[in-house]
Scaffold this active site. Structure first.
Site, PDB file in Angstrom:
ATOM      1  CD  GLU A  61       1.822 -25.487   5.975  1.00  0.00           C
ATOM      2  OE1 GLU A  61       1.505 -25.830   7.122  1.00  0.00           O
ATOM      3  OE2 GLU A  61       2.869 -25.833   5.420  1.00  0.00           O
ATOM      4  N   GLY A  95     -11.934 -34.957   6.708  1.00  0.00           N
ATOM      5  CA  GLY A  95     -12.393 -35.862   7.749  1.00  0.00           C
ATOM      6  C   GLY A  95     -12.418 -35.187   9.103  1.00  0.00           C
ATOM      7  NE  ARG A 106       4.784 -23.134 -17.519  1.00  0.00           N
ATOM      8  CZ  ARG A 106       5.195 -23.372 -18.767  1.00  0.00           C
ATOM      9  NH1 ARG A 106       6.102 -22.602 -19.312  1.00  0.00           N
ATOM     10  NH2 ARG A 106       4.679 -24.356 -19.462  1.00  0.00           N
ATOM     11  CG  HIS A 112      -9.809 -37.129   3.675  1.00  0.00           C
ATOM     12  ND1 HIS A 112     -10.885 -37.984   3.852  1.00  0.00           N
ATOM     13  CD2 HIS A 112      -9.238 -36.981   4.892  1.00  0.00           C
ATOM     14  CE1 HIS A 112     -10.945 -38.333   5.134  1.00  0.00           C
ATOM     15  NE2 HIS A 112      -9.953 -37.742   5.784  1.00  0.00           N
TER      16      HIS A 112
END
Length: 148
Positions: A72, A117, A100, A115
């Site tokens: 994040e 946008g 793993r 993406h």
């Protein structure tokens, strides 16, 4: 031979600055976990994170939550370089597949856009161990909202 068509144009609106990204990490969970931004390319951001007492779960493996925090951090940081100054990106959904186990060393995460946008962004984050083996694959969805 012109290969400019091989890579999509950079999604970044602002010139990426490693020093600035690392400065934003001071005094928060990013610094606490030892995450350091190490590379910015035309379509990616990379950071490392140690696998140590700060990032291991009780059984000695890299904690999945630490991997998600790295993912994040990378996706949100990259996303915020793609929006005008009056906007910010905030995470609204993240998923992660832990593939793993890692017991020590350093993992490296790289975020790339799927993406970008005006109101949403989707980033793929790959986290690898020191041998280049995939540890975690994550997808982060960001909302683009007004700053403030």
């Amino acid at each position: 031979m012109d290969r400019s068509h091989d890579h999509p144009p950079s999604p970044f609106r602002r010139p990426p600055d490693l020093d600035a990204l690392n400065a934003l990490s001071r005094g928060n969970s990013i610094e606490t976990l030892g995450i350091v931004f190490t590379d910015i390319g035309p379509d990616h951001i990379t950071a490392t994170m140690p696998v140590d007492a700060r990032t291991r779960q009780p059984y000695g493996l890299l904690h999945g939550g630490a991997s998600v925090l790295l993912a994040e951090t990378l996706g949100s940081s990259a996303g915020n370089l793609c929006v005008p100054d009056d906007r910010i990106c905030v995470g609204i959904e993240i998923n992660a597949n832990h593939l793993r186990g890692v017991r020590d060393g350093v993992v490296t995460g790289t975020a790339r856009p799927l993406h970008v946008g005006r109101s949403t962004q989707v980033w793929e984050i790959r986290i690898e161990d020191e041998a280049g083996r995939l540890v975690c694959i994550s997808r982060l969805t960001l909302a683009v909202v007004p700053r403030g």
